[in-house]
Design an enzyme around this catalytic site. Sequence first.
Site, PDB file in Angstrom:
ATOM      1  N   ASP A   1      -0.399  -4.607  14.724  1.00  0.00           N
ATOM      2  CA  ASP A   1      -0.834  -4.093  13.692  1.00  0.00           C
ATOM      3  C   ASP A   1      -2.448  -4.077  12.511  1.00  0.00           C
ATOM      4  OD1 ASP A   1      -0.953  -4.431  10.982  1.00  0.00           O
ATOM      5  OD2 ASP A   1       0.890  -3.490  10.325  1.00  0.00           O
ATOM      6  N   ASN A   2      -2.346  -5.569  13.175  1.00  0.00           N
ATOM      7  CA  ASN A   2      -3.087  -6.040  12.914  1.00  0.00           C
ATOM      8  C   ASN A   2      -4.519  -6.273  13.793  1.00  0.00           C
ATOM      9  OD1 ASN A   2      -1.223  -7.829  11.053  1.00  0.00           O
ATOM     10  ND2 ASN A   2      -2.078  -9.600  11.377  1.00  0.00           N
TER      11      ASN A   2
ATOM     12  N   GLN B   1      10.007  -5.656   8.640  1.00  0.00           N
ATOM     13  CA  GLN B   1      10.444  -5.419   7.264  1.00  0.00           C
ATOM     14  C   GLN B   1      11.582  -5.137   7.299  1.00  0.00           C
ATOM     15  OE1 GLN B   1       9.296  -6.915   4.528  1.00  0.00           O
ATOM     16  NE2 GLN B   1       7.314  -6.751   4.917  1.00  0.00           N
TER      17      GLN B   1
ATOM     18  N   GLU C   1       3.773  -9.101   4.528  1.00  0.00           N
ATOM     19  CA  GLU C   1       3.507  -8.810   5.125  1.00  0.00           C
ATOM     20  C   GLU C   1       2.484  -9.358   6.137  1.00  0.00           C
ATOM     21  OE1 GLU C   1       4.574  -5.223   6.894  1.00  0.00           O
ATOM     22  OE2 GLU C   1       3.169  -4.778   7.170  1.00  0.00           O
TER      23      GLU C   1
ATOM     24  N   SER D   1      -5.747   1.633  -2.660  1.00  0.00           N
ATOM     25  CA  SER D   1      -4.653   2.097  -0.792  1.00  0.00           C
ATOM     26  C   SER D   1      -4.278   3.186  -1.484  1.00  0.00           C
ATOM     27  CB  SER D   1      -4.180   0.967  -0.215  1.00  0.00           C
ATOM     28  OG  SER D   1      -3.492   0.437  -1.721  1.00  0.00           O
TER      29      SER D   1
ATOM     30  N   ASN E   1       5.064 -11.128   9.058  1.00  0.00           N
ATOM     31  CA  ASN E   1       3.136 -11.113  10.243  1.00  0.00           C
ATOM     32  C   ASN E   1       3.445 -11.545  10.899  1.00  0.00           C
ATOM     33  OD1 ASN E   1       0.519 -10.391  10.127  1.00  0.00           O
ATOM     34  ND2 ASN E   1       0.661 -12.821  10.266  1.00  0.00           N
TER      35      ASN E   1
ATOM     36  N   SER F   1       5.711  -2.349  12.336  1.00  0.00           N
ATOM     37  CA  SER F   1       5.770  -3.858  11.178  1.00  0.00           C
ATOM     38  C   SER F   1       6.527  -2.899  10.424  1.00  0.00           C
ATOM     39  CB  SER F   1       3.671  -3.075  10.543  1.00  0.00           C
ATOM     40  OG  SER F   1       3.427  -3.511  11.332  1.00  0.00           O
TER      41      SER F   1
ATOM     42  N   ASP G   1       3.054  -7.288   0.242  1.00  0.00           N
ATOM     43  CA  ASP G   1       2.434  -7.765   1.116  1.00  0.00           C
ATOM     44  C   ASP G   1       1.343  -8.194   0.214  1.00  0.00           C
ATOM     45  OD1 ASP G   1      -0.043  -6.661   3.016  1.00  0.00           O
ATOM     46  OD2 ASP G   1       0.603  -4.954   2.854  1.00  0.00           O
TER      47      ASP G   1
ATOM     48  N   LYS H   1       4.784  -7.466  15.084  1.00  0.00           N
ATOM     49  CA  LYS H   1       3.333  -7.144  13.790  1.00  0.00           C
ATOM     50  C   LYS H   1       2.215  -7.146  13.807  1.00  0.00           C
ATOM     51  CE  LYS H   1       1.902  -6.716   9.290  1.00  0.00           C
ATOM     52  NZ  LYS H   1       0.448  -7.200   9.206  1.00  0.00           N
TER      53      LYS H   1
ATOM     54  N   CYS I   1      -5.198  -1.997  13.495  1.00  0.00           N
ATOM     55  CA  CYS I   1      -7.757  -2.520  12.763  1.00  0.00           C
ATOM     56  C   CYS I   1      -8.104  -1.497  13.555  1.00  0.00           C
ATOM     57  CB  CYS I   1      -7.724  -4.209  12.745  1.00  0.00           C
ATOM     58  SG  CYS I   1      -6.980  -4.256  11.015  1.00  0.00           S
TER      59      CYS I   1
ATOM     60  N   HIS J   1      -7.410  -8.487   3.664  1.00  0.00           N
ATOM     61  CA  HIS J   1      -6.702  -8.581   2.915  1.00  0.00           C
ATOM     62  C   HIS J   1      -7.376  -8.688   1.259  1.00  0.00           C
ATOM     63  CE1 HIS J   1      -2.486  -7.226   1.081  1.00  0.00           C
ATOM     64  NE2 HIS J   1      -2.435  -8.172   0.281  1.00  0.00           N
TER      65      HIS J   1
ATOM     66  N   SER K   1       1.731  -0.047  -5.482  1.00  0.00           N
ATOM     67  CA  SER K   1       0.866  -0.553  -4.335  1.00  0.00           C
ATOM     68  C   SER K   1       0.214  -2.310  -4.807  1.00  0.00           C
ATOM     69  CB  SER K   1      -0.583   0.260  -4.664  1.00  0.00           C
ATOM     70  OG  SER K   1      -1.074   0.558  -3.204  1.00  0.00           O
TER      71      SER K   1
ATOM     72  N   HIS L   1      -3.699   2.326   8.106  1.00  0.00           N
ATOM     73  CA  HIS L   1      -3.273   2.174   9.860  1.00  0.00           C
ATOM     74  C   HIS L   1      -1.689   3.653  10.213  1.00  0.00           C
ATOM     75  CE1 HIS L   1      -4.870  -1.511   9.970  1.00  0.00           C
ATOM     76  NE2 HIS L   1      -3.580  -2.069  10.456  1.00  0.00           N
TER      77      HIS L   1
ATOM     78  N   HIS M   1       1.368  -1.050   0.137  1.00  0.00           N
ATOM     79  CA  HIS M   1       0.139  -0.155  -0.525  1.00  0.00           C
ATOM     80  C   HIS M   1       0.809   1.367  -0.061  1.00  0.00           C
ATOM     81  CE1 HIS M   1      -3.031  -2.392   1.369  1.00  0.00           C
ATOM     82  NE2 HIS M   1      -2.662  -3.434   1.725  1.00  0.00           N
TER      83      HIS M   1
HETATM   84  P1  NAI Z   1      -6.404 -15.144  11.553  1.00  0.00           P
HETATM   85  O1  NAI Z   1      -5.743 -16.178  11.074  1.00  0.00           O
HETATM   86  O2  NAI Z   1      -5.099 -14.697  12.886  1.00  0.00           O
HETATM   87  O3  NAI Z   1      -7.507 -14.640  12.177  1.00  0.00           O
HETATM   88  C1  NAI Z   1      -8.889 -14.617  11.194  1.00  0.00           C
HETATM   89  C2  NAI Z   1      -9.599 -15.596  11.435  1.00  0.00           C
HETATM   90  O4  NAI Z   1     -10.787 -15.822  10.757  1.00  0.00           O
HETATM   91  C3  NAI Z   1      -9.227 -16.447  11.880  1.00  0.00           C
HETATM   92  O5  NAI Z   1      -9.439 -16.962  13.884  1.00  0.00           O
HETATM   93  C4  NAI Z   1     -10.056 -17.983  11.637  1.00  0.00           C
HETATM   94  O6  NAI Z   1     -10.764 -18.572  12.367  1.00  0.00           O
HETATM   95  C5  NAI Z   1     -11.672 -17.385  11.445  1.00  0.00           C
HETATM   96  N1  NAI Z   1     -12.167 -17.158  10.197  1.00  0.00           N
HETATM   97  C6  NAI Z   1     -12.296 -18.495   8.753  1.00  0.00           C
HETATM   98  N2  NAI Z   1     -12.855 -18.488   7.853  1.00  0.00           N
HETATM   99  C7  NAI Z   1     -13.989 -17.625   8.963  1.00  0.00           C
HETATM  100  C8  NAI Z   1     -15.484 -17.886   8.815  1.00  0.00           C
HETATM  101  N3  NAI Z   1     -15.766 -18.810   7.527  1.00  0.00           N
HETATM  102  N4  NAI Z   1     -16.379 -17.541   9.270  1.00  0.00           N
HETATM  103  C9  NAI Z   1     -16.025 -16.803  10.684  1.00  0.00           C
HETATM  104  N5  NAI Z   1     -14.848 -16.784  11.123  1.00  0.00           N
HETATM  105  C10 NAI Z   1     -13.991 -17.627  10.044  1.00  0.00           C
HETATM  106  O7  NAI Z   1      -5.685 -13.698  10.868  1.00  0.00           O
HETATM  107  P2  NAI Z   1      -5.907 -11.862  11.043  1.00  0.00           P
HETATM  108  O8  NAI Z   1      -3.947 -11.970  11.065  1.00  0.00           O
HETATM  109  O9  NAI Z   1      -6.163 -11.544  11.801  1.00  0.00           O
HETATM  110  O10 NAI Z   1      -5.600 -11.314   9.423  1.00  0.00           O
HETATM  111  C11 NAI Z   1      -6.865 -11.700   8.589  1.00  0.00           C
HETATM  112  C12 NAI Z   1      -7.008 -11.346   7.269  1.00  0.00           C
HETATM  113  O11 NAI Z   1      -6.739  -9.615   7.345  1.00  0.00           O
HETATM  114  C13 NAI Z   1      -6.012 -11.089   6.678  1.00  0.00           C
HETATM  115  O12 NAI Z   1      -6.336 -11.503   4.742  1.00  0.00           O
HETATM  116  C14 NAI Z   1      -4.638 -10.412   6.427  1.00  0.00           C
HETATM  117  O13 NAI Z   1      -4.037 -10.525   5.814  1.00  0.00           O
HETATM  118  C15 NAI Z   1      -5.619  -9.555   6.715  1.00  0.00           C
HETATM  119  N6  NAI Z   1      -4.842  -7.720   7.443  1.00  0.00           N
HETATM  120  C16 NAI Z   1      -5.870  -6.905   6.510  1.00  0.00           C
HETATM  121  C17 NAI Z   1      -5.045  -5.682   7.384  1.00  0.00           C
HETATM  122  C18 NAI Z   1      -5.756  -4.194   6.768  1.00  0.00           C
HETATM  123  O14 NAI Z   1      -4.693  -3.607   8.019  1.00  0.00           O
HETATM  124  N7  NAI Z   1      -6.493  -4.130   6.603  1.00  0.00           N
HETATM  125  C19 NAI Z   1      -3.816  -6.042   8.807  1.00  0.00           C
HETATM  126  C20 NAI Z   1      -3.245  -7.091   9.118  1.00  0.00           C
HETATM  127  C21 NAI Z   1      -4.090  -7.755   8.302  1.00  0.00           C
END
Ligand code: NAI
Length: 482
Positions: A239-240, A415, A205, A83, A230, A411, A143, A235, A244, A350, A78, A403, A55
């Site tokens: 960050d997560n 990196q 990332e 983003s 990650n 984070s 990322d 991180k 968020c 993501h 990006s 963020h 991003h």
């Molecule tokens: P995580 O693996 O810690 O959490 C995801 C959760 O979703 C897990 O607990 C899993 O059991 C649950 N899950 C899976 N399928 C499901 C379903 N059908 N119904 C309900 N729950 C379900 O992953 P994390 O770190 O929380 O990341 C989640 C996403 O966010 C990833 O795609 C990551 O890349 C992205 N992300 C986005 C950020 C942003 O700024 N927008 C920042 C960091 C991560």
Amino acid sequence: NRQDQDFKVADLSLAEFGRKEIALAEHEMPGLMAIREEYAAQQPLAGARITGSLHMTVQTAVLIETLVALGARVRWASCNIFSTQDHAAAAVAVGPNGTPDNPQGVPVFAWKGETLEEYWWCTEQALTWPDATTGGPNMILDDGGDATLLVHKGVEYEKAGEVPSVDTAESEEHAVILGLLTRTLAENPQKWTNLSAEIRGVTEETTTGVHRLYEMHRDGTLLFPAINVNDAVTKSKFDNKYGCRHSLIDGINRATDVLIGGKTAVVCGYGDVGKGCAESLRAQGARVVVTEIDPICALQAAMDGYQVARLEDVVEQGDIFVTTTGNRDIILAADMARMKHQAIVGNIGHFDNEIDMAGLAKVPGIVKDEVKPQVHTWTFPDGKKIIVLSEGRLLNLGNATGHPSFVMSNSFTNQTLAQIELYTKPDQYPTDVYVLPKHLDEKVARLHLDALGVRLTELRPEQAAYIGVEVAGPYKPDHYRY
Ligand code: NAI
């Protein structure tokens, strides 16, 4: 932009504004600035050609200029079509010492609101080094794994001698990738093979990109070593979660300005991202319902005081829906058909497959209308409307600015340390997926304490001996979960 310039951004005249925000961000990014100082003389990234796909925000600008300060050359795209902050992209292209008439910065290929064709073209430009013998980078900073994916798919099809027909594509985006690789195969049948041979590694990332890397390693297709940034504690547990917690409601507010207090918010997924999202919605006074498939995370949500339910049981009660799972097909068109009038639907995971946007578009008689960029209403034949943010793509970056700097400093310090590790110690990292050693994780945290006025207690030698650690750390075994 002039045609002869080796970058593409929306508007170079935004560079001055971007530079002012970068200066503010630098103060909020003590980890990155400390790393610049620590390694200024050593130049550990001299000779590195880093392709970044992440991003293109103000915070990323500080990361890019840190990599440059350590000796690297950098090209950037990006990792999401919505983003980019155009003023940050302009400032990086112009550079701290350039002017819009005489840009001297880093080649950036990114603007807010790219088409999918433009997005993958930008990724290709960031991976294409006009003056390198292989034509490519020797390091990737990714990322979500799109730059890594393009290289791997390119190599796979070059080995096979052909690219699958665009007719076999599973999605519009897949068709774009197949089209791009068909063109490169015709232009240079060794482009990706030659380029990948010189890549020392990738630092990744996010959760979703890391997931892809472990899959490739398991299948024996991973072409170069990777560091999973990650899963550094400083991180994903920061960050997560705390990132968020800040940027989710920032996105909802800027998109809709709806009062969150008193509303029912449904958060799908209670991992690191879900935990931060649920906390921020509750802090605004929303009643939060969590959905989970993992019994451990479901129990955590219950213990944290949230109702845990199935989507189908609460879909008619929710006012705000947020997907945080990194999984596909979480909210389907049939679910959206059952929602309240003016329910808000957004994703912070993501990729854009958590909400079935393609299915929504196919509902007979449905009408999509743009309120403003990245905010659309979808009106069902009975007149009921729902509001979809960022067309189902991550709303904290599409509707807000992602963020804030302080959390991204954690984070991006990871990196930078990961880039230094892989670039300077290639012999220590045969092809596999690694996490950063714990002493570096603790170092990243340490670099952020002073700015918050934290006074850390120092272990006495007898205490250190009693719990079996060194006075200087690491303080926890690798299996500790924080
Ligand atoms: P995580 O693996 O810690 O959490 C995801 C959760 O979703 C897990 O607990 C899993 O059991 C649950 N899950 C899976 N399928 C499901 C379903 N059908 N119904 C309900 N729950 C379900 O992953 P994390 O770190 O929380 O990341 C989640 C996403 O966010 C990833 O795609 C990551 O890349 C992205 N992300 C986005 C950020 C942003 O700024 N927008 C920042 C960091 C991560």
